[in-house]
Design an enzyme around this catalytic site. Structure first.
Site, PDB file in Angstrom:
ATOM      1  N   ILE A   1       0.843  -1.208   0.000  1.00 47.77           N
ATOM      2  CA  ILE A   1       0.000   0.000   0.000  1.00 47.77           C
ATOM      3  C   ILE A   1       0.870   1.246   0.000  1.00 47.77           C
ATOM      4  O   ILE A   1       0.542   2.247  -0.647  1.00 47.77           O
ATOM      5  CB  ILE A   1      -0.952  -0.002   1.207  1.00 47.77           C
ATOM      6  CG1 ILE A   1      -1.835  -1.257   1.202  1.00 47.77           C
ATOM      7  CG2 ILE A   1      -1.830   1.243   1.186  1.00 47.77           C
ATOM      8  CD1 ILE A   1      -2.692  -1.416  -0.025  1.00 47.77           C
TER       9      ILE A   1
ATOM     10  N   GLU B   1       6.606   4.860   6.409  1.00 45.14           N
ATOM     11  CA  GLU B   1       7.104   3.899   7.404  1.00 45.14           C
ATOM     12  C   GLU B   1       6.439   2.566   7.083  1.00 45.14           C
ATOM     13  O   GLU B   1       5.294   2.321   7.460  1.00 45.14           O
ATOM     14  CB  GLU B   1       6.754   4.359   8.829  1.00 45.14           C
ATOM     15  CG  GLU B   1       7.413   5.660   9.256  1.00 45.14           C
ATOM     16  CD  GLU B   1       8.890   5.514   9.586  1.00 45.14           C
ATOM     17  OE1 GLU B   1       9.417   4.382   9.495  1.00 45.14           O
ATOM     18  OE2 GLU B   1       9.505   6.525   9.946  1.00 45.14           O
TER      19      GLU B   1
END
EC number: 1.2.1.3
Length: 549
Positions: free
Chosen positions: A284, A302
């Site tokens: 994603i 992250e």
């Protein structure tokens, strides 16, 4: 891939069943999915009401609490019972929230940075006042044990303290100009609106890192939390709202939209969002990065981790064993910094393996409800996590692996998503199943001969978040830290891969995304640099001695 046809059919069938089960579950009316009462109604969970939560909560805040989307329930992974309901946001709700954040930021940018720091200090104090309650909410909604839940909230408090001091000290440079009568300097200005998309495994701390630093540098925030942990976000936003109201600051400065992927898409594609901070999977994250960079926005990623501990031939095993156990099974293996590979020198391999197995066995009776004081390992966050755990172990066995410990789902009378922490040996270090991150407590134990070989194994995975070397030799330490050592963003010595403190920059390289949050100079992610040349003379000399006459 090394999988037999029968194994491939088994895994495909499991994926189809998961898809069908998920679709069927989501299509049922909420009243049928919630056959049992909401946990918030039970006295045991009175701390939820102390945080301002109700049976049904609006998941959108733009200065006022209102939402117009579907109603969903947030579930407790320890028993899969609903905690409370949330009215989610729509794209229309998002539009109101982004407008409120942008309007508030225009005022906030004019507030002196030390004053902004004072507001962040008050937010930290507000969090302190609800430290235990918030920590227990994190445990209840995410599934991590209570000490870890409270520790996560403490991390938000700590970054508020850090940011408060930073508000008086972050600065630019003054450079020496080559032109007489000129001053050359740099100035840092806020970006505008920071969009934060956070993950379920750290539903409080990751937003805290972004919130504190973005606020002191003059930005507004719009938060989209993980769909499965909305109550933590709502409770935190309520506390921030109280602080902003008490200081006559527009409360839309810290807006919130709980919702699904349509809200996330609106946020990532919106040019009004100057920075998107995304925490989640590499798959994603790659999409988010492309969408934000496609509109020339800034992105802070992250993403995944496939972290390793290397045990040298001179390592102190009395440190290695507890460090590995904490990093491999803490949060039930659902940290981005979880140790997933244990790379052991051949002379220590058998002893380390046996000691780790004994340590795992001691914790088996302490797997359970994360809010119970004796619990050391809680559940996986959802049923999908359990299915991925089972499929990954099946794949490892097909590839020639051996389960040394664990490998089983735990069925408890109260339900819940419990699994045994698992140790697997017998696989090649570059096996596909090892190179793919699985968000579950599965530890692969590997053997090596030379430190160069171990470093190469550490570095061969696509991710580059956290790593650690256990050794007593100073030459090993500096090789590990140097240009031919670990290629990760976090390079530890004689401590676990997990458990980073807020003073250093947190983040990783390669498919981990390259972003940095929390300490050090991570504040630079939230500002734009202006290089300024000031001519205070009566002449107009050009740089490089150019004459234009």
């Amino acid at each position: 891939s090394g999988l037999s046809e029968s194994s491939i059919r088994m895994l495909s069938r499991g994926a189809s069943l998961l898809s069908s089960a998920t679709s069927a579950s989501s299509s049922l009316p909420l009243s049928l999915r919630m056959a049992s009462s909401l946990l918030i109604s039970e006295p045991k969970y009175g701390f939820l009401r102390e945080l301002g939560l109700k049976e049904q909560n609006h998941g959108v805040f733009d200065g006022s609490w209102k939402a117009s989307g579907p109603v969903t329930a947030s579930n407790n992974p320890a028993n899969n019972r609903p905690i409370a309901e949330v009215v989610n946001g729509t794209v229309e709700d998002y539009e109101r929230a982004i407008s409120a954040a942008k309007a508030a930021q225009s005022m906030w940018a004019d507030v002196p940075a030390p004053r902004r720091g004072e507001i962040v200090r008050q937010i930290g104090d507000k969090l302190r006042s609800q430290l235990k309650n918030l920590g227990h909410l994190v445990s209840l909604e995410m599934g991590k044990i209570a000490p870890e839940g409270v520790g996560e909230v403490q991390e938000y408090v700590d970054i508020c303290d850090f940011a408060t001091g930073l508000s008086r000290t972050y600065n630019g440079q003054i450079m020496q100009s080559e032109r007489p009568g000129h001053m050359l300097l740099e100035n840092w200005n806020p970006l505008g609106v920071v969009g934060v998309i956070s993950a379920f495994n750290f539903p409080c701390a990751v937003y805290g890192w972004n919130n504190a630093l973005a606020l002191i540098t003059g930005n507004a925030l719009l938060w989209k939390p993980a769909p499965s942990t909305p109550l933590t976000a709502i409770a935190i936003t309520r506390l921030i709202e109280d602080v902003l109201k008490a200081n006559d600051i527009p409360t839309g400065l810290c807006s919130l939209v709980c919702g699904d992927s349509d809200v996330g898409q609106a946020l990532t594609k919106d040019k009004r969002v100057n920075l998107v901070s995304f925490t989640g999977s590499t798959e994603i994250g790659r999409i988010v990065g492309q969408q934000v960079q496609g509109r020339f926005g800034k992105v802070l990623l992250e993403l995944g981790g496939n972290n390793a501990i290397i045990v040298a031939d001179d390592a102190d095993l009395d440190m290695v064993v507890p460090a590995t156990v904490f990093a491999a099974v803490g949060t039930a293996g659902q940290r981005c910094t979880t140790t997933r590979r244990l790379i052991v020198h051949e002379s220590k391999y058998e002893e380390v393996l046996e000691r780790i197995k004994r340590a795992y066995a001691q914790f088996e009776s302490r797997i359970g409800d994360p809010l119970e004081p004796n619990t050391i390992i809680g559940p996986l966050h959802n049923v999908q996590g359990v299915m991925k755990y089972k499929a990954t172990i099946a794949e490892a066995l097909v590839a020639g692996g051996k389960v040394e410990y664990g490998g089983k789902v735990i069925d408890k009378p109260e339900g819940g998503n419990y699994v045994l922490p698992t140790i697997i040996t017998g696989l090649k270090h570059d096996a596909e199943v090892i190179h793919r991150e699985t968000f579950a407590p599965i530890l692969y134990v590997l053997k090596y001969t030379t430190l160069d070989e171990a470093i190469a194994i550490n570095n061969e995975v696509a991710q580059g978040l956290s790593s650690s070397l256990f050794t007593q030799r100073i030459d090993n330490v500096f090789k590990w830290m140097g240009p031919k050592g670990s290629d990760c963003g976090i390079v530890n010595v004689n401590i676990p891969t997990a458990g980073a403190e807020i003073g250093g920059a947190f983040g990783g390289e390669k498919e981990t995304g390259g972003g940095r949050e929390s300490g050090s100079d991570s504040w630079k992610q939230y500002v734009r640099r202006s290089t300024c040349t000031i001519n205070f003379s009566k002449h107009l000399p050009l740089a490089q001695g150019i004459k234009f006459e």
